[in-house]
Write a protein that holds these residues in place. Structure first.
Motif, PDB file in Angstrom:
ATOM      1  N   MET A   3      10.025 -13.136  34.635  1.00 39.84           N
ATOM      2  CA  MET A   3       8.885 -13.461  33.767  1.00 39.84           C
ATOM      3  C   MET A   3       9.091 -14.802  33.067  1.00 39.84           C
ATOM      4  SD  MET A   3       6.400 -11.306  33.847  1.00 39.84           S
ATOM      5  CE  MET A   3       5.536 -11.736  32.360  1.00 39.84           C
ATOM      6  N   LEU A   4      10.324 -15.092  32.673  1.00 39.78           N
ATOM      7  CA  LEU A   4      10.597 -16.340  31.955  1.00 39.78           C
ATOM      8  C   LEU A   4      10.387 -17.571  32.833  1.00 39.78           C
ATOM      9  CD1 LEU A   4      13.743 -15.404  29.862  1.00 39.78           C
ATOM     10  CD2 LEU A   4      11.423 -15.761  29.035  1.00 39.78           C
ATOM     11  N   MET A   5      10.486 -17.426  34.136  1.00 40.63           N
ATOM     12  CA  MET A   5      10.302 -18.559  35.037  1.00 40.63           C
ATOM     13  C   MET A   5       8.832 -18.806  35.385  1.00 40.63           C
ATOM     14  SD  MET A   5      13.141 -19.740  35.137  1.00 40.63           S
ATOM     15  CE  MET A   5      14.461 -19.063  34.190  1.00 40.63           C
ATOM     16  N   LYS A   6       7.961 -17.872  35.056  1.00 39.89           N
ATOM     17  CA  LYS A   6       6.528 -18.052  35.335  1.00 39.89           C
ATOM     18  C   LYS A   6       5.938 -19.080  34.379  1.00 39.89           C
ATOM     19  CE  LYS A   6       5.344 -13.761  37.440  1.00 39.89           C
ATOM     20  NZ  LYS A   6       4.130 -13.459  38.098  1.00 39.89           N
ATOM     21  N   LYS A   7       4.920 -19.791  34.868  1.00 39.17           N
ATOM     22  CA  LYS A   7       4.273 -20.825  34.065  1.00 39.17           C
ATOM     23  C   LYS A   7       3.000 -20.284  33.429  1.00 39.17           C
ATOM     24  CE  LYS A   7       6.108 -24.821  36.414  1.00 39.17           C
ATOM     25  NZ  LYS A   7       6.789 -25.468  35.351  1.00 39.17           N
ATOM     26  N   PHE A   8       2.799 -20.661  32.161  1.00 40.22           N
ATOM     27  CA  PHE A   8       1.629 -20.263  31.399  1.00 40.22           C
ATOM     28  C   PHE A   8       1.073 -21.484  30.672  1.00 40.22           C
ATOM     29  CE2 PHE A   8       4.168 -16.455  31.738  1.00 40.22           C
ATOM     30  CZ  PHE A   8       3.238 -15.467  32.011  1.00 40.22           C
ATOM     31  N   TYR A   9      -0.243 -21.510  30.530  1.00 37.20           N
ATOM     32  CA  TYR A   9      -0.891 -22.584  29.778  1.00 37.20           C
ATOM     33  C   TYR A   9      -0.980 -22.160  28.320  1.00 37.20           C
ATOM     34  CZ  TYR A   9      -4.358 -25.768  27.951  1.00 37.20           C
ATOM     35  OH  TYR A   9      -5.005 -26.699  27.183  1.00 37.20           O
ATOM     36  N   THR A  10      -0.614 -23.073  27.412  1.00 40.23           N
ATOM     37  CA  THR A  10      -0.781 -22.813  25.988  1.00 40.23           C
ATOM     38  C   THR A  10      -1.519 -23.974  25.353  1.00 40.23           C
ATOM     39  OG1 THR A  10       1.324 -23.813  25.374  1.00 40.23           O
ATOM     40  CG2 THR A  10       1.340 -21.464  25.807  1.00 40.23           C
ATOM     41  N   GLU A  11      -2.356 -23.653  24.395  1.00 35.89           N
ATOM     42  CA  GLU A  11      -3.081 -24.683  23.663  1.00 35.89           C
ATOM     43  C   GLU A  11      -2.139 -25.476  22.760  1.00 35.89           C
ATOM     44  OE1 GLU A  11      -6.240 -22.698  21.635  1.00 35.89           O
ATOM     45  OE2 GLU A  11      -7.171 -22.028  23.489  1.00 35.89           O
ATOM     46  N   GLY A  46      22.529 -24.919  26.578  1.00 31.86           N
ATOM     47  CA  GLY A  46      22.622 -24.537  27.979  1.00 31.86           C
ATOM     48  C   GLY A  46      21.586 -23.506  28.384  1.00 31.86           C
ATOM     49  N   ILE A  47      21.404 -23.351  29.678  1.00 36.39           N
ATOM     50  CA  ILE A  47      20.391 -22.447  30.223  1.00 36.39           C
ATOM     51  C   ILE A  47      20.677 -20.998  29.868  1.00 36.39           C
ATOM     52  CG2 ILE A  47      21.493 -22.221  32.478  1.00 36.39           C
ATOM     53  CD1 ILE A  47      17.722 -22.472  31.955  1.00 36.39           C
ATOM     54  N   ASP A  48      21.959 -20.612  29.800  1.00 32.38           N
ATOM     55  CA  ASP A  48      22.291 -19.229  29.441  1.00 32.38           C
ATOM     56  C   ASP A  48      21.864 -18.908  28.013  1.00 32.38           C
ATOM     57  OD1 ASP A  48      23.355 -18.753  31.913  1.00 32.38           O
ATOM     58  OD2 ASP A  48      25.418 -19.229  31.317  1.00 32.38           O
ATOM     59  N   THR A  49      22.066 -19.845  27.099  1.00 31.53           N
ATOM     60  CA  THR A  49      21.645 -19.663  25.713  1.00 31.53           C
ATOM     61  C   THR A  49      20.124 -19.608  25.621  1.00 31.53           C
ATOM     62  OG1 THR A  49      23.598 -20.885  25.007  1.00 31.53           O
ATOM     63  CG2 THR A  49      21.866 -20.566  23.380  1.00 31.53           C
ATOM     64  N   LEU A  50      19.456 -20.487  26.376  1.00 29.75           N
ATOM     65  CA  LEU A  50      17.996 -20.482  26.387  1.00 29.75           C
ATOM     66  C   LEU A  50      17.456 -19.141  26.881  1.00 29.75           C
ATOM     67  CD1 LEU A  50      17.145 -24.014  27.838  1.00 29.75           C
ATOM     68  CD2 LEU A  50      16.827 -23.234  25.500  1.00 29.75           C
ATOM     69  N   ILE A  51      18.016 -18.651  27.975  1.00 31.88           N
ATOM     70  CA  ILE A  51      17.559 -17.379  28.536  1.00 31.88           C
ATOM     71  C   ILE A  51      17.825 -16.240  27.568  1.00 31.88           C
ATOM     72  CG2 ILE A  51      18.022 -15.672  30.349  1.00 31.88           C
ATOM     73  CD1 ILE A  51      18.262 -18.010  32.305  1.00 31.88           C
ATOM     74  N   SER A  52      19.000 -16.228  26.951  1.00 33.22           N
ATOM     75  CA  SER A  52      19.335 -15.171  26.002  1.00 33.22           C
ATOM     76  C   SER A  52      18.359 -15.162  24.818  1.00 33.22           C
ATOM     77  CB  SER A  52      20.763 -15.360  25.513  1.00 33.22           C
ATOM     78  OG  SER A  52      21.087 -14.406  24.556  1.00 33.22           O
ATOM     79  N   ASN A  53      18.057 -16.350  24.282  1.00 38.26           N
ATOM     80  CA  ASN A  53      17.116 -16.437  23.157  1.00 38.26           C
ATOM     81  C   ASN A  53      15.707 -16.038  23.579  1.00 38.26           C
ATOM     82  OD1 ASN A  53      19.211 -17.355  21.550  1.00 38.26           O
ATOM     83  ND2 ASN A  53      18.647 -19.499  21.750  1.00 38.26           N
ATOM     84  N   ALA A  54      15.283 -16.507  24.742  1.00 36.40           N
ATOM     85  CA  ALA A  54      13.926 -16.214  25.207  1.00 36.40           C
ATOM     86  C   ALA A  54      13.763 -14.746  25.568  1.00 36.40           C
ATOM     87  CB  ALA A  54      13.581 -17.100  26.398  1.00 36.40           C
ATOM     88  N   VAL A  55      14.797 -14.112  26.100  1.00 36.05           N
ATOM     89  CA  VAL A  55      14.723 -12.686  26.435  1.00 36.05           C
ATOM     90  C   VAL A  55      14.494 -11.867  25.172  1.00 36.05           C
ATOM     91  CG1 VAL A  55      16.159 -10.718  27.139  1.00 36.05           C
ATOM     92  CG2 VAL A  55      15.958 -12.691  28.628  1.00 36.05           C
ATOM     93  N   SER A  56      15.184 -12.201  24.093  1.00 33.26           N
ATOM     94  CA  SER A  56      14.991 -11.435  22.857  1.00 33.26           C
ATOM     95  C   SER A  56      13.580 -11.641  22.296  1.00 33.26           C
ATOM     96  CB  SER A  56      16.051 -11.798  21.821  1.00 33.26           C
ATOM     97  OG  SER A  56      15.931 -13.148  21.442  1.00 33.26           O
ATOM     98  N   VAL A  57      13.045 -12.850  22.393  1.00 31.67           N
ATOM     99  CA  VAL A  57      11.676 -13.091  21.931  1.00 31.67           C
ATOM    100  C   VAL A  57      10.674 -12.356  22.812  1.00 31.67           C
ATOM    101  CG1 VAL A  57       9.904 -14.872  21.613  1.00 31.67           C
ATOM    102  CG2 VAL A  57      12.242 -15.324  20.898  1.00 31.67           C
ATOM    103  N   LEU A  58      10.896 -12.388  24.119  1.00 33.70           N
ATOM    104  CA  LEU A  58       9.991 -11.710  25.048  1.00 33.70           C
ATOM    105  C   LEU A  58      10.023 -10.196  24.831  1.00 33.70           C
ATOM    106  CD1 LEU A  58       8.006 -11.979  27.375  1.00 33.70           C
ATOM    107  CD2 LEU A  58       9.935 -11.931  28.948  1.00 33.70           C
ATOM    108  N   GLN A  59      11.189  -9.635  24.543  1.00 32.40           N
ATOM    109  CA  GLN A  59      11.278  -8.203  24.286  1.00 32.40           C
ATOM    110  C   GLN A  59      10.535  -7.818  23.011  1.00 32.40           C
ATOM    111  OE1 GLN A  59      15.511  -7.420  24.441  1.00 32.40           O
ATOM    112  NE2 GLN A  59      15.359  -6.677  26.528  1.00 32.40           N
ATOM    113  N   GLU A  60      10.479  -8.715  22.042  1.00 34.89           N
ATOM    114  CA  GLU A  60       9.719  -8.437  20.820  1.00 34.89           C
ATOM    115  C   GLU A  60       8.216  -8.527  21.072  1.00 34.89           C
ATOM    116  OE1 GLU A  60      10.970 -11.137  17.795  1.00 34.89           O
ATOM    117  OE2 GLU A  60      13.030 -10.417  17.809  1.00 34.89           O
ATOM    118  N   ASN A  61       7.801  -9.462  21.926  1.00 33.49           N
ATOM    119  CA  ASN A  61       6.380  -9.721  22.134  1.00 33.49           C
ATOM    120  C   ASN A  61       5.761  -8.912  23.256  1.00 33.49           C
ATOM    121  OD1 ASN A  61       6.452 -11.606  20.084  1.00 33.49           O
ATOM    122  ND2 ASN A  61       6.768 -13.318  21.459  1.00 33.49           N
TER     123      ASN A  61
END
Length: 172
Positions: free
Chosen positions: A92-100, A122-137
């Motif tokens: 899901m994190l690799m999919k592209k979305f348009y945002t205003e 690094g990419i591992d830190t980015l993925i770890s941070n984004a996964v936690s945000v995605l799990q909340e949202n």
């Protein structure tokens, strides 16, 4: 009666002050949050034919059943585990979305971490941070009483982004 007439200014002004503060908070201070939901119909499968139905979906996310076990893949409680799996979230994190906000298409990883600027970690830190945000949202709701329906819910600050996130989650 004399006390009421002396305090009439206070009695009239205080509600107007609170009304002004409430409208100001609602219109200018609070950020709107949009919630989008999508309903999934979980198909029934035969007990003797475990390899059909959701078996392919489950095997994509690392779940498998040994030959003789009776893993019921039509169980709707399986979907929250699939959505919370690391493999699904990384896809899901690799999919592209348009945002205003950025006025262009970015990967979900970029939207949730560094935006349109170059990343500083690094990419591992980015993925770890984004996964936690995605799990909340991104949440999965199992409505009571409805045996074959499940609901995916996305929370975002933009309505179109929330809708696209739910659509993408269901299609994935």
């Amino acid at each position: 009666m004399l006390i009421l007439t002396e305090q009439i200014k206070v009695i009239l002004i205080i509600p107007f002050i609170f009304l002004f503060l409430a409208v100001t908070n609602e219109k200018f201070i609070k950020e709107p949050i949009f919630i989008s939901t999508g309903t999934i119909l979980v198909p029934e499968i035969d007990a003797g034919n475990v390899s059909s139905g959701l078996m392919g979906l489950a095997s994509q996310f690392g779940l498998s059943s040994s030959g003789g076990s009776s893993l019921d893949l039509s169980d709707r409680s399986l979907f929250p585990e699939l959505i919370r799996s690391r493999y699904f979230l990384e896809r899901m994190l690799m999919k592209k979305f348009y945002t205003e906000k950025y006025n262009k298409e970015l990967s979900l990883l970029s939207i949730y971490t560094h935006g349109d600027k170059p990343p500083t970690v690094g990419i591992d830190t980015l993925i770890s941070n984004a996964v936690s945000v995605l799990q909340e949202n991104l949440t999965f709701i199992l409505p009571g009483g409805l045996d074959h329906f499940s609901v995916v819910q996305a929370i975002a600050k933009e309505p179109i982004f929330a809708k696209n996130l739910v659509d993408s989650t269901i299609s994935e």
